[in-house]
Design an enzyme around this catalytic site. Structure first.
Site, PDB file in Angstrom:
ATOM      1  CG  ASN A 149      -0.327   0.024   2.512  1.00 20.19           C
ATOM      2  OD1 ASN A 149       0.794  -0.441   2.663  1.00 20.19           O
ATOM      3  ND2 ASN A 149      -1.008   0.562   3.491  1.00 20.19           N
ATOM      4  CD  GLU A 245       4.916   0.039  13.217  1.00 22.09           C
ATOM      5  OE1 GLU A 245       3.711   0.263  13.458  1.00 22.09           O
ATOM      6  OE2 GLU A 245       5.837   0.323  13.997  1.00 22.09           O
ATOM      7  CB  CYS A 279      -2.087   0.124   8.661  1.00 17.43           C
ATOM      8  SG  CYS A 279      -0.685   1.211   8.718  1.00 17.43           S
ATOM      9  CD  GLU A 455       8.194   1.258  10.792  1.00 17.17           C
ATOM     10  OE1 GLU A 455       9.068   0.828  10.038  1.00 17.17           O
ATOM     11  OE2 GLU A 455       7.007   1.330  10.468  1.00 17.17           O
TER      12      GLU A 455
END
Ligand code: UN1
Length: 478
Positions: A149, A245, A279, A455
């Site tokens: 994505n 993640e 997400c 991150e």
């Protein structure tokens, strides 16, 4: 026909077979053919990264900085061309595609400063004539496993920091979107990265994932919770460092004092842009009953004005779903929602044209216990859940297996601060969409949405370095 190979030890290497990468807006159009690597080649890539590690780990910080900056410069210079490539392989609109390339350039430019900022501490030791030093070193060979994505931004934000802190990399991008990752490898090679410091292997995760997890010193993965759990379980045997993640079921709370036009805009952007394939996308819109009907009416009006179509056309707001299986999953959940008694307020159907197009879809009259509000769909599908006031809305928002991003729309400072404190999510957005993040601040979720540290920004150093504490008995007390 364009053919692209893997990158191992600074060379382009044929794989075991070529796979076509197709445009989801026009499935007959092949973007390119990409060579898939064998398990043995993934091992070769790990070996190449291992060999390149000692020199890269201690390389001159200015050298590392210059390479990363040059990579960012080239991404910027080619933003239109690479944005179009991204759009053709993933389906987000050209505006979003170009934006993602520019964001990736900014990530490289930010990370280019990190080698120069790496420092430590020196403290007086507790025994006379001693000093204690606290410093950081690279973790080693890092495997990066990235999703479809954000085919450029996620590889960029993992690789830029990994390299900045002196690690060497094997990247395995999603097999659905190999084109951007190949361009990134090519750009890094041209920017002057030594052979083997960055390797690229294409293929499916089931085949290549195990060898990468077994052979790397650290694994950073973005993708589905199921795969994340498999990686975590596999990494336990060797105690490999892991960063995951994972999914979201992100709530947006609209309170009764909200600016409703702003709330509608925030919901629209968070739920449907990038075809809802983030997400961080808004999927549960929790609306105070007192403004429920007015909010839904305005949101539906805005949704009906969205243009779904060819993502390369400037007027398009929403592109296709990424693939046939993903479209099938989205449509399956439309059926699930209807079967559970959710009321379709807008959309729900596949467009009658070539390509994997789905109307932006909104359900109302839903409850938080329905499956449509529990499972991550990963498409342009959102549900409205009515709530009675702030406390009720917060309890619904927090009642989820996922805890990545959350949002509140309100004019009240106290309500916003109460929501910020009590939300379980790793990201809290006040009067802003749940999706669409900045690159210079930490990113990540809690619980099953994220594992192993954040991150980006100031957090990246934690995952991509190991600490070392050195005691020096120099004998000097004066
Ligand atoms: C964003 O919302 O801008 O895979 C980024 C994802 C996330 C990135 C979201 N890792 O959707």
């Amino acid at each position: 026909m364009m053919e692209r190979r893997n990158w191992i030890a600074g060379r382009q290497v044929d794989g075991v077979r070529l796979e076509a990468n197709c445009n989801p807006a026009r499935p007959a159009e092949v973007v390119g053919h990409y060579a898939w690597a064998s398990v043995a080649q993934a091992q070769e890539a790990l070996d190449a990264a291992r060999e390149a590690l000692p020199a890269w780990a201690v390389s001159n910080p200015q050298t590392r900085s210059d390479i990363l900056r040059r990579a960012g410069d080239e991404l910027n210079a080619r933003a239109e061309e690479l944005g179009a490539l991204l759009t053709r392989e993933e389906g987000k609109t050209l505006r979003e595609g170009i934006g993602e390339i520019r964001r990736s350039a900014q990530i490289f430019h930010y990370a280019a400063g990190e080698p120069l900022r790496q420092g430590g501490e020196a403290l007086p030791g507790l025994r006379d004539g001693t000093t204690a030093m606290v410093s950081r070193e690279p973790v080693g060979v890092v495997a990066l496993i990235t999703p479809w994505n954000f085919p450029m931004a996620v590889p960029a934000w993992k690789a830029a920091y990994a390299l900045a802190f002196g690690n060497t990399v094997v990247l395995k991008p999603s097999e659905v979107t190999p084109a951007c990752a190949w361009e990134l490898a090519d750009i890094l090679h041209r920017a002057g990265l030594p052979a083997g410091a960055f390797n690229l292997v294409n293929g499916d995760g089931r085949t290549l994932g195990p060898v990468l997890v077994d052979g790397a010193d650290a694994v950073s993965f973005t993708g589905s919770p199921g795969v994340g759990r498999t990686i975590l379980e596999r990494s336990v045997a060797r105690m490999t460092r892991v960063q995951l993640e994972l999914g979201g079921k992100n709530p947006l709370v609209v309170l009764d004092d909200a600016d409703l036009d702003l709330a509608v805009e925030v919901a629209l952007q968070g739920a449907f842009y990038s075809t809802g394939q983030r997400c961080t996308a808004t999927s549960r819109i929790i609306v105070d009953r007192r403004v429920h009907d007015a909010f839904v009416e305005r949101l539906v009006a805005k949704m009906s004005a969205l243009r779904v179509g060819d993502p390369l056309e400037a007027a398009t707001d929403i592109g296709p779903v990424v693939s046939e299986p993903q479209l099938a999953k989205d449509l399956h959940y439309v059926t699930v929602a209807r079967d559970e008694g959710a009321e379709l307020a807008f959309g729900g159907g596949r467009l009658d044209r070539d390509g994997y197009f789905l109307e932006p879809t909104l359900f109302v009259g839903t409850s938080n216990t329905m499956r449509i509000n529990r499972d991550e769909v990963f498409g342009p599908v959102a549900c409205v859940i009515p709530a009675d006031g702030l406390d009720h809305a917060i309890s619904i928002a927090n009642d989820s297996e996922h805890a990545l991003s959350s949002g509140v729309v309100t004019r009240g400072l106290a309500a916003a601060e109460t929501f910020r404190r009590r939300s379980r999510a790793g990201l809290v957005m006040v009067n802003a969409p749940t999706a669409g993040i900045d690159y210079h601040v930490p990113f990540g979720g809690r619980g099953p949405s994220g594992y192993g540290g954040r991150e980006q920004g100031s957090a990246a150093v934690e995952f991509f370095t190991e600490g070392k504490t050195t005691y020096i008995n120099h004998g000097i007390t004066g």
